[in-house]
Design a protein around this motif. Structure first.
Motif, PDB file in Angstrom:
ATOM      1  N   GLU A   1      33.388   5.951  26.407  1.00  0.00           N
ATOM      2  CA  GLU A   1      34.260   5.574  27.794  1.00  0.00           C
ATOM      3  C   GLU A   1      35.670   6.260  27.749  1.00  0.00           C
ATOM      4  O   GLU A   1      36.275   6.558  28.665  1.00  0.00           O
ATOM      5  CB  GLU A   1      34.464   4.035  27.930  1.00  0.00           C
ATOM      6  N   LEU A   2      36.266   6.234  26.516  1.00  0.00           N
ATOM      7  CA  LEU A   2      37.680   6.731  26.316  1.00  0.00           C
ATOM      8  C   LEU A   2      37.649   8.288  26.752  1.00  0.00           C
ATOM      9  O   LEU A   2      38.644   8.782  27.265  1.00  0.00           O
ATOM     10  CB  LEU A   2      38.149   6.453  25.169  1.00  0.00           C
ATOM     11  N   ILE A   3      36.759   8.897  26.221  1.00  0.00           N
ATOM     12  CA  ILE A   3      36.428  10.323  26.296  1.00  0.00           C
ATOM     13  C   ILE A   3      36.284  10.761  27.923  1.00  0.00           C
ATOM     14  O   ILE A   3      36.895  11.675  28.326  1.00  0.00           O
ATOM     15  CB  ILE A   3      35.308  10.873  25.363  1.00  0.00           C
ATOM     16  N   VAL A   4      35.228  10.223  28.375  1.00  0.00           N
ATOM     17  CA  VAL A   4      35.266  10.206  29.663  1.00  0.00           C
ATOM     18  C   VAL A   4      36.510   9.974  30.745  1.00  0.00           C
ATOM     19  O   VAL A   4      36.663  10.915  31.618  1.00  0.00           O
ATOM     20  CB  VAL A   4      34.227   9.214  30.311  1.00  0.00           C
ATOM     21  N   ARG A   5      37.169   9.164  30.144  1.00  0.00           N
ATOM     22  CA  ARG A   5      38.339   8.948  31.172  1.00  0.00           C
ATOM     23  C   ARG A   5      39.415  10.122  30.778  1.00  0.00           C
ATOM     24  O   ARG A   5      40.084  10.727  31.557  1.00  0.00           O
ATOM     25  CB  ARG A   5      39.347   7.890  30.423  1.00  0.00           C
ATOM     26  N   LEU A   6      39.239  10.573  29.507  1.00  0.00           N
ATOM     27  CA  LEU A   6      40.371  11.718  29.275  1.00  0.00           C
ATOM     28  C   LEU A   6      39.945  12.946  29.947  1.00  0.00           C
ATOM     29  O   LEU A   6      40.896  13.695  30.385  1.00  0.00           O
ATOM     30  CB  LEU A   6      40.160  12.185  27.605  1.00  0.00           C
ATOM     31  N   GLU A   7      38.515  13.128  30.185  1.00  0.00           N
ATOM     32  CA  GLU A   7      37.819  14.159  30.759  1.00  0.00           C
ATOM     33  C   GLU A   7      38.478  14.253  32.425  1.00  0.00           C
ATOM     34  O   GLU A   7      38.710  15.237  33.253  1.00  0.00           O
ATOM     35  CB  GLU A   7      36.729  14.414  30.655  1.00  0.00           C
ATOM     36  N   ALA A   8      38.153  13.013  32.771  1.00  0.00           N
ATOM     37  CA  ALA A   8      38.365  12.632  34.125  1.00  0.00           C
ATOM     38  C   ALA A   8      39.862  12.821  34.739  1.00  0.00           C
ATOM     39  O   ALA A   8      40.097  13.429  35.764  1.00  0.00           O
ATOM     40  CB  ALA A   8      37.803  11.364  34.833  1.00  0.00           C
ATOM     41  N   GLU A   9      40.838  12.517  33.612  1.00  0.00           N
ATOM     42  CA  GLU A   9      42.204  12.822  33.905  1.00  0.00           C
ATOM     43  C   GLU A   9      42.603  14.306  33.384  1.00  0.00           C
ATOM     44  O   GLU A   9      43.655  14.415  33.474  1.00  0.00           O
ATOM     45  CB  GLU A   9      43.019  11.867  33.152  1.00  0.00           C
ATOM     46  N   LYS A  10      41.666  15.353  33.209  1.00  0.00           N
ATOM     47  CA  LYS A  10      41.865  16.710  32.787  1.00  0.00           C
ATOM     48  C   LYS A  10      42.851  16.394  31.535  1.00  0.00           C
ATOM     49  O   LYS A  10      43.727  17.529  31.716  1.00  0.00           O
ATOM     50  CB  LYS A  10      42.261  17.315  33.927  1.00  0.00           C
ATOM     51  N   ARG A  11      42.771  15.538  30.349  1.00  0.00           N
ATOM     52  CA  ARG A  11      43.667  15.636  29.389  1.00  0.00           C
ATOM     53  C   ARG A  11      42.947  16.059  28.150  1.00  0.00           C
ATOM     54  O   ARG A  11      43.241  15.773  27.126  1.00  0.00           O
ATOM     55  CB  ARG A  11      44.090  14.062  29.136  1.00  0.00           C
ATOM     56  N   GLY A  12      42.082  16.929  28.385  1.00  0.00           N
ATOM     57  CA  GLY A  12      41.229  17.279  27.123  1.00  0.00           C
ATOM     58  C   GLY A  12      39.850  16.459  26.873  1.00  0.00           C
ATOM     59  O   GLY A  12      39.484  15.643  27.702  1.00  0.00           O
ATOM     60  N   SER A  13      39.214  17.083  25.833  1.00  0.00           N
ATOM     61  CA  SER A  13      37.910  16.166  25.335  1.00  0.00           C
ATOM     62  C   SER A  13      37.791  16.430  23.825  1.00  0.00           C
ATOM     63  O   SER A  13      38.384  17.119  23.325  1.00  0.00           O
ATOM     64  CB  SER A  13      36.788  16.909  26.010  1.00  0.00           C
ATOM     65  N   VAL A  14      37.042  15.320  23.397  1.00  0.00           N
ATOM     66  CA  VAL A  14      36.859  15.665  21.986  1.00  0.00           C
ATOM     67  C   VAL A  14      35.460  14.806  21.709  1.00  0.00           C
ATOM     68  O   VAL A  14      34.958  14.147  22.480  1.00  0.00           O
ATOM     69  CB  VAL A  14      37.530  15.055  21.082  1.00  0.00           C
ATOM     70  N   LYS A  15      34.582  15.218  20.503  1.00  0.00           N
ATOM     71  CA  LYS A  15      33.256  14.422  20.408  1.00  0.00           C
ATOM     72  C   LYS A  15      33.463  14.071  18.878  1.00  0.00           C
ATOM     73  O   LYS A  15      34.131  14.416  18.324  1.00  0.00           O
ATOM     74  CB  LYS A  15      32.168  15.398  20.642  1.00  0.00           C
ATOM     75  N   PHE A  16      32.676  12.942  18.537  1.00  0.00           N
ATOM     76  CA  PHE A  16      32.710  12.446  17.178  1.00  0.00           C
ATOM     77  C   PHE A  16      31.247  12.457  16.602  1.00  0.00           C
ATOM     78  O   PHE A  16      30.091  12.133  17.206  1.00  0.00           O
ATOM     79  CB  PHE A  16      33.021  10.876  17.124  1.00  0.00           C
ATOM     80  N   ASN A  17      31.148  13.019  15.359  1.00  0.00           N
ATOM     81  CA  ASN A  17      29.869  13.172  14.648  1.00  0.00           C
ATOM     82  C   ASN A  17      29.622  11.678  14.210  1.00  0.00           C
ATOM     83  O   ASN A  17      30.233  10.845  14.213  1.00  0.00           O
ATOM     84  CB  ASN A  17      29.475  14.237  13.769  1.00  0.00           C
ATOM     85  N   SER A  18      28.377  11.524  13.768  1.00  0.00           N
ATOM     86  CA  SER A  18      27.756  10.159  13.208  1.00  0.00           C
ATOM     87  C   SER A  18      28.769   9.683  11.989  1.00  0.00           C
ATOM     88  O   SER A  18      28.751   8.310  12.144  1.00  0.00           O
ATOM     89  CB  SER A  18      26.033  10.078  13.010  1.00  0.00           C
ATOM     90  N   SER A  19      28.966  10.558  11.061  1.00  0.00           N
ATOM     91  CA  SER A  19      29.744  10.300   9.840  1.00  0.00           C
ATOM     92  C   SER A  19      31.046   9.692  10.411  1.00  0.00           C
ATOM     93  O   SER A  19      31.508   8.723   9.841  1.00  0.00           O
ATOM     94  CB  SER A  19      29.880  11.309   8.952  1.00  0.00           C
ATOM     95  N   ALA A  20      31.738  10.356  11.443  1.00  0.00           N
ATOM     96  CA  ALA A  20      32.966   9.948  11.840  1.00  0.00           C
ATOM     97  C   ALA A  20      33.069   8.659  12.324  1.00  0.00           C
ATOM     98  O   ALA A  20      33.801   7.664  12.159  1.00  0.00           O
ATOM     99  CB  ALA A  20      33.700  11.008  12.790  1.00  0.00           C
ATOM    100  N   ILE A  21      31.842   8.277  13.054  1.00  0.00           N
ATOM    101  CA  ILE A  21      31.595   7.150  13.977  1.00  0.00           C
ATOM    102  C   ILE A  21      31.448   5.864  12.833  1.00  0.00           C
ATOM    103  O   ILE A  21      32.041   4.892  12.838  1.00  0.00           O
ATOM    104  CB  ILE A  21      30.433   7.024  14.772  1.00  0.00           C
ATOM    105  N   GLN A  22      30.861   6.352  11.797  1.00  0.00           N
ATOM    106  CA  GLN A  22      30.522   5.290  10.843  1.00  0.00           C
ATOM    107  C   GLN A  22      31.691   5.019  10.052  1.00  0.00           C
ATOM    108  O   GLN A  22      31.986   3.771   9.889  1.00  0.00           O
ATOM    109  CB  GLN A  22      29.432   5.750   9.736  1.00  0.00           C
ATOM    110  N   SER A  23      32.537   5.862   9.738  1.00  0.00           N
ATOM    111  CA  SER A  23      33.666   5.610   9.013  1.00  0.00           C
ATOM    112  C   SER A  23      34.575   4.843   9.926  1.00  0.00           C
ATOM    113  O   SER A  23      35.500   3.802   9.431  1.00  0.00           O
ATOM    114  CB  SER A  23      34.378   7.149   8.880  1.00  0.00           C
ATOM    115  N   LEU A  24      34.661   5.208  11.327  1.00  0.00           N
ATOM    116  CA  LEU A  24      35.675   4.409  12.167  1.00  0.00           C
ATOM    117  C   LEU A  24      35.226   2.843  12.122  1.00  0.00           C
ATOM    118  O   LEU A  24      35.803   2.169  12.395  1.00  0.00           O
ATOM    119  CB  LEU A  24      35.481   4.965  13.589  1.00  0.00           C
ATOM    120  N   CYS A  25      33.755   2.679  12.084  1.00  0.00           N
ATOM    121  CA  CYS A  25      33.429   1.385  12.097  1.00  0.00           C
ATOM    122  C   CYS A  25      33.754   0.351  10.887  1.00  0.00           C
ATOM    123  O   CYS A  25      33.394  -0.776  10.970  1.00  0.00           O
ATOM    124  CB  CYS A  25      32.026   1.483  12.295  1.00  0.00           C
ATOM    125  N   ARG A  26      34.174   1.203  10.009  1.00  0.00           N
ATOM    126  CA  ARG A  26      34.712   0.423   8.836  1.00  0.00           C
ATOM    127  C   ARG A  26      36.011   0.135   8.688  1.00  0.00           C
ATOM    128  O   ARG A  26      36.553  -0.628   7.927  1.00  0.00           O
ATOM    129  CB  ARG A  26      34.484   1.252   7.729  1.00  0.00           C
TER     130      ARG A  26
END
Length: 484
Positions: free
Chosen positions: A332-357
């Motif tokens: 959701e946060l990435i979609v909002r960034l893209e809609a506001e033309k403020r860039g974009s970024v993606k996260f791989n599964s390991s990064a998401i797992q790390s963030l969940c901790r």
């Protein structure tokens, strides 16, 4: 279940019109091709209603049938249908704003498989959003609160409570840690209430000096105090007929608590330095991160005011209590960034797992700040553990690949996945699940992870999933996944 994309093609060139129809058939999508002269008749014959049309593709238009004329006719036929222009043609800047808003993008010629799929998917999202907004006044259900992203039980309960109280003209007290989205809840309650046509006025009680808070809330008359060179309305007057949001109500001094209590009880107030009684036709929504019950025991918050405010309590969960929502929040946060033309970024599964901790002391606000910062430092990149700030690296970069093999984090259905284990460890809830939907969500999530981990190289992602490249391309088309 995936919704079939039905498109209307308007093109004067017969050969190009035929070619577009063949491409849509190849993609497995339904389309009706017509010229600018007979498109309405063809559409009536080819579709049950205009609601079925997900996108209109407009190519060459000749003679008196200018682009603006066709757009105006389309708008009269269905004002919510998105338009994609073929080639580099553009609608004039001088055209009506309503017509310009209908055009959501261009599709380059010659056609690119990925670009066409992506554009059709974007049109589909546009159409769905329009339909949701159109139905808002008819059906008030939990979908009204989609900005509160998440499928965890605690956030579902928040949406349920909001649906119950949104159109009830009672006071609401929203509690929870800073950054959990208390003002988001307040704004949703206002915009889905009978007062939505009137103002929503927020006041941060902790950001205004105590000596100025009364004037800020109730206004003042000319000469009421030094510097009052003219009369000024307060926030209660500004919110007349609407909603007044008292944020951080726990920081309000005791003398002001008495005056707020009077407004809640008698629905009247006076400006500072005035004697005219003004009516307070406002709904009060208050929020705080403090424990008001403890403050009552300490004598720093009035008990009678607490019960006046706490008619309908809503408690916002901390992010650490709903870590399963983090992938959805990131999207959701990435979609909002893209809609506001403020860039974009993606996260791989390991990064998401790390963030969940992570414990997320700043909650969703801290997560949003992270996404914005990474979009600046790593524009359009796929973020791995090594790209995260050091305090968020709960997995060693060297172990990331190994851990990814046993890590599956999908959009949650009713099932639970304890310790982010393998799907074979998934527990079946007592109420059961929709197995087909669950497996579909699981497959889509794993494909997205494989693409992100492979930097969008389809062949590499197919190898990671142990399937043929053509099979992966077909599944990407099925799920509307676009990779440049």
């Amino acid at each position: 279940m995936r919704r079939e994309i039905k498109a209307l093609i308007i093109e004067e060139d017969n050969q190009r019109c035929h070619d577009l129809k063949v491409i849509m058939d190849f993609l497995g999508e339904y389309s009706v091709a017509a010229s600018s002269r007979d498109w309405k008749q063809r559409a009536t014959e080819g579709f049950k209603s205009s609601d079925e049309v997900v996108a209109v593709l407009i190519g060459g238009i000749e003679g008196d049938f200018a682009l603006e004329t066709v757009l105006a006719d389309l708008n009269a036929w269905d004002s919510g249908v998105p338009v994609l222009l073929l080639g580099e043609r553009e609608i004039k800047e001088s055209s009506d704003a309503t017509l310009r808003r209908m055009v959501i993008g261009n599709v380059s010629l010659p056609l690119s498989y990925n670009q066409l799929l992506g554009s059709l998917h974007r049109a589909q999202l546009y159409r769905e959003q329009y339909e949701n907004m159109r139905d808002r006044s008819k059906n008030r259900d939990l979908e009204l609160f989609r900005s509160l992203v998440g499928d965890s039980d605690c956030i579902k309960n928040v949406r349920k409570l909001m649906a119950q109280v949104a159109d009830k003209d009672v006071s609401v007290l929203i509690t929870g840690e800073s950054g959990t989205g208390k003002e988001v809840v307040a704004r949703n309650l206002h915009y889905n209430s009978q007062r939505r046509q009137k103002p929503f006025v927020p006041v941060n009680c902790g950001a205004i000096p105590a000596e100025l808070l009364e004037s800020e809330l109730f206004g003042h008359e000319k000469g009421a105090f030094t510097g009052a060179i003219s009369s000024r309305p307060g926030r209660f007057e500004m919110a007349d007929g609407g909603t007044l949001f008292l944020d951080e109500i726990g920081d309000m001094p005791l003398n002001m608590q008495v005056k707020i209590l009077r407004v809640l009880q008698e629905r009247v107030y006076e400006r500072v330095g005035g004697n005219q009684v003004l009516k307070a036709d406002v709904r009060i929504i208050a929020a705080t991160h403090k424990h008001l019950e403890k403050m009552i025991e300490e004598g720093s918050f009035r008990e009678d005011l607490y019960y006046r405010l706490n008619v309908f309590p809503i408690e916002m969960p901390a992010l650490r209590e709903r870590v399963e929502d983090i992938p959805l929040l990131l999207n959701e946060l990435i979609v909002r960034l893209e809609a506001e033309k403020r860039g974009s970024v993606k996260f791989n599964s390991s990064a998401i797992q790390s963030l969940c901790r992570h414990s997320w002391a700043g909650n969703v606000r801290e997560l949003a700040n992270l996404v914005e910062r990474l979009a600046i430092t790593h524009p359009d990149a796929v973020i791995g553990v090594q790209d995260l700030p050091e305090k968020l690296r709960y997995i060693e970069a060297s172990d990331a690949v190994q851990e990814e093999e046993s890590f599956f984090l999908v959009e949650q259905t009713a099932a639970e996945i304890p310790d982010f284990g393998l799907p074979s460890h998934t527990l079946l809830p007592n109420e059961g699940i929709d197995l087909k939907e669950y497996l579909t969500n699981l497959e889509r999530s794993l494909i997205e992870q494989a693409l992100n981990d492979s930097n969008s190289v389809v062949a590499r992602a197919a190898e990671k999933l142990n399937i043929r490249r053509t099979t992966l391309v077909e599944k990407m088309r099925k799920y509307g996944l676009q990779r440049e």
